[in-house]
Design an enzyme around this catalytic site. Structure first.
Site, PDB file in Angstrom:
ATOM      1  N   GLY A  31       0.845  -1.177   0.000  1.00 27.51           N
ATOM      2  CA  GLY A  31       0.000   0.000   0.000  1.00 27.51           C
ATOM      3  C   GLY A  31       0.883   1.229   0.000  1.00 27.51           C
ATOM      4  N   VAL A  35       5.557  -2.270   1.554  1.00 20.50           N
ATOM      5  CA  VAL A  35       5.373  -3.399   0.640  1.00 20.50           C
ATOM      6  C   VAL A  35       5.704  -4.674   1.410  1.00 20.50           C
ATOM      7  CG1 VAL A  35       5.976  -4.368  -1.608  1.00 20.50           C
ATOM      8  CG2 VAL A  35       6.178  -1.909  -1.237  1.00 20.50           C
ATOM      9  N   ASP A 167      -7.762  -1.487  12.412  1.00 17.76           N
ATOM     10  CA  ASP A 167      -7.882  -1.880  11.006  1.00 17.76           C
ATOM     11  C   ASP A 167      -8.234  -3.366  10.925  1.00 17.76           C
ATOM     12  OD1 ASP A 167      -7.886  -1.485   8.271  1.00 17.76           O
ATOM     13  OD2 ASP A 167      -5.713  -1.606   8.049  1.00 17.76           O
TER      14      ASP A 167
HETATM   15  P1  ADP Z   1      -0.406  -4.218   4.339  1.00 17.73           P
HETATM   16  O1  ADP Z   1      -1.898  -4.421   4.475  1.00 17.73           O
HETATM   17  O2  ADP Z   1       0.063  -2.962   4.994  1.00 17.73           O
HETATM   18  O3  ADP Z   1       0.063  -4.380   2.938  1.00 17.73           O
HETATM   19  P2  ADP Z   1      -0.114  -6.642   5.976  1.00 17.73           P
HETATM   20  O4  ADP Z   1       0.698  -6.702   7.222  1.00 17.73           O
HETATM   21  O5  ADP Z   1      -1.604  -6.688   6.114  1.00 17.73           O
HETATM   22  O6  ADP Z   1       0.363  -5.352   5.149  1.00 17.73           O
HETATM   23  O7  ADP Z   1       0.346  -7.829   5.035  1.00 17.73           O
HETATM   24  C1  ADP Z   1      -0.102  -7.948   3.687  1.00 17.73           C
HETATM   25  C2  ADP Z   1      -0.475  -9.374   3.364  1.00 17.73           C
HETATM   26  O8  ADP Z   1       0.638 -10.239   3.558  1.00 17.73           O
HETATM   27  C3  ADP Z   1      -1.560  -9.949   4.273  1.00 17.73           C
HETATM   28  O9  ADP Z   1      -2.846  -9.627   3.834  1.00 17.73           O
HETATM   29  C4  ADP Z   1      -1.279 -11.432   4.197  1.00 17.73           C
HETATM   30  O10 ADP Z   1      -1.813 -11.984   3.016  1.00 17.73           O
HETATM   31  C5  ADP Z   1       0.228 -11.477   4.097  1.00 17.73           C
HETATM   32  N1  ADP Z   1       0.877 -11.669   5.425  1.00 17.73           N
HETATM   33  C6  ADP Z   1       1.220 -10.702   6.305  1.00 17.73           C
HETATM   34  N2  ADP Z   1       1.799 -11.223   7.409  1.00 17.73           N
HETATM   35  C7  ADP Z   1       1.822 -12.557   7.232  1.00 17.73           C
HETATM   36  C8  ADP Z   1       2.324 -13.684   8.013  1.00 17.73           C
HETATM   37  N3  ADP Z   1       2.914 -13.520   9.204  1.00 17.73           N
HETATM   38  N4  ADP Z   1       2.189 -14.927   7.485  1.00 17.73           N
HETATM   39  C9  ADP Z   1       1.622 -15.117   6.270  1.00 17.73           C
HETATM   40  N5  ADP Z   1       1.142 -14.121   5.502  1.00 17.73           N
HETATM   41  C10 ADP Z   1       1.236 -12.852   5.952  1.00 17.73           C
END
Ligand code: ADP
Ligand code: MG
Length: 352
Positions: A31, A35, A167
């Site tokens: 976003g 990344v 969120d």
């Molecule tokens: P953002 O929404 O700011 O891009 P997130 O922390 O929500 O960042 O992570 C983006 C995506 O990455 C998540 O929706 C999920 O699909 C994946 N993800 C994040 N953390 C993990 C984790 N610990 N294990 C597996 N997948 C993850």
């Protein structure tokens, strides 16, 4: 033992990582503020397979590292397993925060809910063998109950630590394959009221699809970002006054709705629902009265599911999706609701 000493010793003996220890893989998301990549560690840690998730973040990365460190110590099982965070400075890109978590699994709740198989796909992930019960709304209700129980359990431990997520949405809930439970991720918009970190609400970080109607989580009357010692003394009072945790409860209520009503699972349907609810002055009972008479089979089935056992599911839902934060239950109170009748629940794996 002093908590501070424990925290210090824990940090001292925990492995640390740097850029060269990490091989970045495919992009998982991205976003305006960072990344996210899948990745692996060059040197595999003894007990784990070294599969990780890496977030490269801008200035808000500092807050996210702070929140994850705090969660690691205070309520580890409710959120994805945080490994390490550091600031990486390069001539080309300037400064970036790198955050590393254990790779918890392939699917978020958003992925699982979007599948035609939902909620049976989740049942298969949680249980070794399928339930001795025919497919239908009763079995679906049990699975949804179990998911809601896990979400509220994780939220309760986060809130008890003093952290409001802000969120909560299916995209920020990951299914942990190891613990077979749902865990919360993405503390980028979170706020810790006990120490005043990220105190000023960053409304622009919030996702309007899942946001409660109150624009500011803390009333605008409360003083702006106090320094840490003041906040520690003040914030339990502010918490009681403003009940900021109820923001997450509203979002969780919307997830409950989407699980019960297949027709509300798409983004456009959720946005349309939010508009309808606003027109009903955020009165879910009034909304039901307007849509039920001309409801299609899918919508009727959702009401039928929530009406099981004397309508306790509907009762819990309407208590969570309320205009006034004060009238919504805390995560702990919601968990004590009769909807979570222990007999009906699948394995909870409430390890803590
Ligand atoms: P953002 O929404 O700011 O891009 P997130 O922390 O929500 O960042 O992570 C983006 C995506 O990455 C998540 O929706 C999920 O699909 C994946 N993800 C994040 N953390 C993990 C984790 N610990 N294990 C597996 N997948 C993850
Ligand atoms: Mg996210």
């Amino acid at each position: 033992f002093d908590m501070f000493v424990l925290a210090f010793v824990e940090r001292l003996f925990r492995p640390t990582y740097k850029k060269d220890d990490i091989v970045l893989g495919k992009k998982l998301g991205g976003g305006a503020f960072g990344v996210v990549y899948r990745g692996s560690l060059v040197k595999k840690p003894s007990s784990k397979d070294g599969e990780i998730v890496v977030k490269k973040a801008t200035e808000y990365g500092a807050v996210e590292i702070w929140m994850n460190e705090r969660v690691r110590r205070a309520c580890a099982n409710s959120c994805a397993d945080f490994m390490y965070g550091f600031l990486e400075t390069s001539a080309k890109k300037g400064s970036e925060y790198w955050l590393i978590w254990k790779f918890e699994g392939e699917s978020t709740l958003a992925d699982l809910v979007q599948s035609k198989e939902f909620p049976y796909n989740v049942e298969a992930l949680i249980l070794d063998k399928v339930q001795d019960m025919p497919k239908g709304i009763e079995r679906e209700n049990r699975i949804i109950q179990t998911i809601m129980g896990q979400l509220l359990f994780a939220l309760d431990s986060l809130h008890s630590t003093g952290i409001v997520h802000r969120d909560i949405k299916p995209q920020n809930i990951i299914f942990s394959e190891e613990s077979r439970t749902f865990k919360i991720i993405d503390l980028g918009a979170a706020t810790d009221l006990r120490v005043g970190i990220n105190y000023i609400p960053k409304e622009f970080l919030l996702d309007p699809r899942y946001s409660a109607p109150e624009q500011y989580i803390m009333s605008t009357q409360t003083p702006s970002a106090p320094s840490a010692p003041v906040a520690t003394a003040l914030s339990p009072v502010l918490w009681q006054l403003n009940l900021p945790d109820r923001f997450d409860i509203y979002s969780t209520g919307l997830i409950f709705m989407q699980m019960a009503f297949p027709g509300l699972r798409s983004d456009s349907a959720l946005i349309q629902f939010n508009r309808q609810l606003k027109r009903c002055d955020y009165d879910l009972i009034a909304w039901r009265e307007t849509v039920e008479p001309r409801a299609g089979a899918e919508l009727r089935r959702g009401f039928e599911l929530l009406d099981l056992d004397g309508g306790i599911g509907w009762e819990l839902l309407t208590s969570m999706v309320r205009y006034k934060a004060r009238q919504r239950p805390s995560a702990k109170a919601a968990l004590a609701h009769p909807y979570f009748d222990k007999e009906g629940l699948l394995v909870l794996s409430f390890t803590q």
